[in-house]
Design a protein around this motif. Structure first.
Motif, short mmCIF file in Angstrom:
data_model
loop_
_atom_site.label_atom_id
_atom_site.label_comp_id
_atom_site.label_asym_id
_atom_site.label_seq_id
_atom_site.Cartn_x
_atom_site.Cartn_y
_atom_site.Cartn_z
N LYS A 74 0.86 -1.20 0.00
CA LYS A 74 0.00 0.00 0.00
C LYS A 74 0.89 1.24 0.00
CE LYS A 74 -3.35 2.85 0.52
NZ LYS A 74 -4.31 3.06 -0.58
N SER A 75 0.62 2.14 -0.92
CA SER A 75 1.35 3.41 -0.90
C SER A 75 0.33 4.54 -0.93
CB SER A 75 2.30 3.50 -2.10
OG SER A 75 1.58 3.26 -3.28
N PHE A 76 0.71 5.64 -0.31
CA PHE A 76 -0.16 6.83 -0.35
C PHE A 76 0.32 7.80 -1.42
CE2 PHE A 76 -0.72 5.11 3.91
CZ PHE A 76 -2.10 5.10 4.01
N LYS A 77 1.65 7.75 -1.65
CA LYS A 77 2.24 8.60 -2.70
C LYS A 77 3.01 7.72 -3.65
CE LYS A 77 3.16 12.52 0.30
NZ LYS A 77 4.20 12.95 1.22
N LYS A 78 3.06 8.11 -4.91
CA LYS A 78 3.74 7.28 -5.91
C LYS A 78 5.20 7.05 -5.49
CE LYS A 78 3.34 6.66 -10.78
NZ LYS A 78 4.06 7.01 -11.92
N GLY A 79 5.59 5.79 -5.48
CA GLY A 79 6.99 5.46 -5.19
C GLY A 79 7.34 5.41 -3.72
N GLU A 80 6.40 5.79 -2.83
CA GLU A 80 6.67 5.72 -1.38
C GLU A 80 5.74 4.69 -0.76
OE1 GLU A 80 6.56 9.37 0.91
OE2 GLU A 80 7.65 10.40 -0.68
N PHE A 81 6.32 3.60 -0.28
CA PHE A 81 5.49 2.52 0.24
C PHE A 81 5.23 2.69 1.74
CE2 PHE A 81 7.62 0.68 -3.46
CZ PHE A 81 6.49 0.33 -4.20
N ALA A 82 3.97 2.69 2.12
CA ALA A 82 3.64 2.66 3.56
C ALA A 82 3.81 1.24 4.07
CB ALA A 82 2.21 3.13 3.77
N ILE A 83 3.40 0.25 3.27
CA ILE A 83 3.74 -1.16 3.53
C ILE A 83 4.07 -1.83 2.21
CG2 ILE A 83 2.49 -1.51 5.71
CD1 ILE A 83 0.20 -2.74 4.25
N LYS A 84 5.04 -2.74 2.29
CA LYS A 84 5.56 -3.30 1.05
C LYS A 84 5.68 -4.81 1.16
CE LYS A 84 9.20 -2.56 -2.26
NZ LYS A 84 10.61 -2.41 -2.40
N ASP A 85 4.99 -5.50 0.27
CA ASP A 85 5.11 -6.96 0.16
C ASP A 85 4.98 -7.67 1.50
OD1 ASP A 85 5.18 -7.83 -2.40
OD2 ASP A 85 7.32 -7.37 -2.66
N LEU A 86 3.93 -7.35 2.20
CA LEU A 86 3.75 -7.90 3.54
C LEU A 86 3.12 -9.29 3.45
CD1 LEU A 86 4.43 -6.37 6.11
CD2 LEU A 86 2.03 -5.80 6.35
N ASN A 87 3.76 -10.24 4.09
CA ASN A 87 3.24 -11.62 4.12
C ASN A 87 3.23 -12.10 5.56
OD1 ASN A 87 3.08 -12.74 1.22
ND2 ASN A 87 5.02 -11.63 1.30
N PHE A 88 2.08 -12.46 6.06
CA PHE A 88 2.04 -13.19 7.33
C PHE A 88 0.70 -13.88 7.49
CE2 PHE A 88 0.81 -8.90 8.89
CZ PHE A 88 -0.30 -9.18 9.65
N THR A 89 0.73 -14.89 8.36
CA THR A 89 -0.48 -15.66 8.65
C THR A 89 -0.64 -15.70 10.16
OG1 THR A 89 -0.02 -17.06 6.75
CG2 THR A 89 -1.56 -17.93 8.36
N LEU A 90 -1.86 -15.52 10.62
CA LEU A 90 -2.15 -15.74 12.05
C LEU A 90 -3.11 -16.92 12.14
CD1 LEU A 90 -2.85 -12.18 13.54
CD2 LEU A 90 -0.74 -13.51 13.56
N GLU A 91 -2.71 -17.90 12.94
CA GLU A 91 -3.59 -19.06 13.13
C GLU A 91 -4.69 -18.68 14.13
OE1 GLU A 91 -3.18 -21.50 11.23
OE2 GLU A 91 -1.18 -20.97 10.52
N ALA A 92 -5.80 -19.38 14.05
CA ALA A 92 -6.90 -19.13 15.00
C ALA A 92 -6.38 -19.32 16.43
CB ALA A 92 -8.05 -20.08 14.72
N GLY A 93 -6.71 -18.39 17.29
CA GLY A 93 -6.32 -18.49 18.69
C GLY A 93 -4.99 -17.81 19.01
#
Ligand SMILES: Nc1ncnc2c1ncn2[C@@H]1O[C@H](COP(=O)(O)OP(=O)(O)OP(=O)(O)O)[C@@H](O)[C@H]1O
Length: 244
Positions: free
Chosen positions: A9-28
């Motif tokens: 997600k970026s708010f401005k072109k070329g500036e990433f607020a979050i970049k290539d985020l990968n994670f999983t949360l299991e139930a509990g």
């Protein structure tokens, strides 16, 4: 339960607020989301909550796309800066949530939450009349009303009085015991140490740690004792690496 795949997600072109985020949360699982100011914690939470449109990537909640009704039914979100409807009373916010989620017998739970957060005497105050802490309390009470499976709390303790802080901690403990999944963004590392069985550490929009607190301690060994020490070591190292 919660899966993020290559979320950017970026708010401005070329500036990433979050970049290539990968994670999983299991139930509990209870995850502590930590990182310096501007690391991307709130953006991550808002993306999961469906409040921000992703540039790319996918998010699912219990297998459902995060913006679907099925996903929204299962999640709750307490924002960092709650903005109540100015012309609804504190109690009407509860009524509104109950109607939106189609909860029939909602009043006993709402009363219980209002008592715990000392909002009974303030129930008729309009949203625009609520203090910062009261706004936070209404937002917390509303989030916990529909018995969500997945709860996101963005800086939940900021601005609360000691009694309310204790109640939030008790609620987190209760939800954990009930097998709910929690994602808690906070700068209060003691809170993370107490509750989190998974640590997500962010810096400049990227995840630099995604594992248990125990694994973190094992990696850093005996010379760094506290999560605070490790936090500074890790986030500073990452900043130094980025400068090279
Ligand atoms: N609405 C917005 N418009 C432009 N940039 C934004 C907006 N919201 C966040 N950002 C930028 O995105 C980046 C991540 O911000 P975010 O609020 O997610 O950080 P954070 O980790 O939650 O910070 P904090 O600990 O200060 O709350 C920052 O560089 C911030 O300036």
């Amino acid at each position: 339960m919660i899966k993020l795949i290559n979320v950017t997600k970026s708010f401005k072109k070329g500036e990433f607020a979050i970049k290539d985020l990968n994670f999983t949360l299991e139930a509990g699982q209870t995850a502590g989301l930590i990182g310096p100011n501007g690391a991307g914690k709130s953006t991550t939470i808002k993306c999961i909550a469906g409040l921000l449109r992703l540039d790319s990537g996918q998010i699912t909640i219990a297998g459902y796309p995060h913006t679907s009704i099925d996903a929204k039914r299962r999640m709750a979100y307490v924002p960092e800066m709650p903005e109540p409807y100015p012309l609804l009373t504190a109690w009407e916010h509860m009524q509104f949530v109950a109607q939106a989620y189609g909860i029939r017998n909602w009043k006993p739970r709402a009363e219980e939450l209002f008592e715990r957060f000392e909002m009974v005497d303030n129930r008729n105050k309009l949203g625009r009349e609520l203090s910062k802490g009261m706004r936070q309390k209404v937002s917390i009470c509303a989030a916990f009303l529909h018995d969500p499976d997945f709860i996101m709390l963005d800086e939940p303790l900021v601005g609360l009085d000691p009694k309310a802080i204790r109640e939030v901690k008790n609620l987190i403990e209760e939800e954990k015991t009930n097998g709910k999944t929690l994602l808690i963004s906070t700068h209060i590392l003691d809170t993370v140490e107490r509750f989190a069985d998974r640590l997500l550490i962010m810096r400049t929009g990227e995840l630099i740690w995604n594992d248990s607190p125990l694994a973190l301690r094992q990696q850093f060994g005996a010379e760094v004792q506290t999560l605070e020490d490790i936090f500074f070591t890790l986030t500073q190292k990452s900043a130094d690496d980025a400068r090279v």
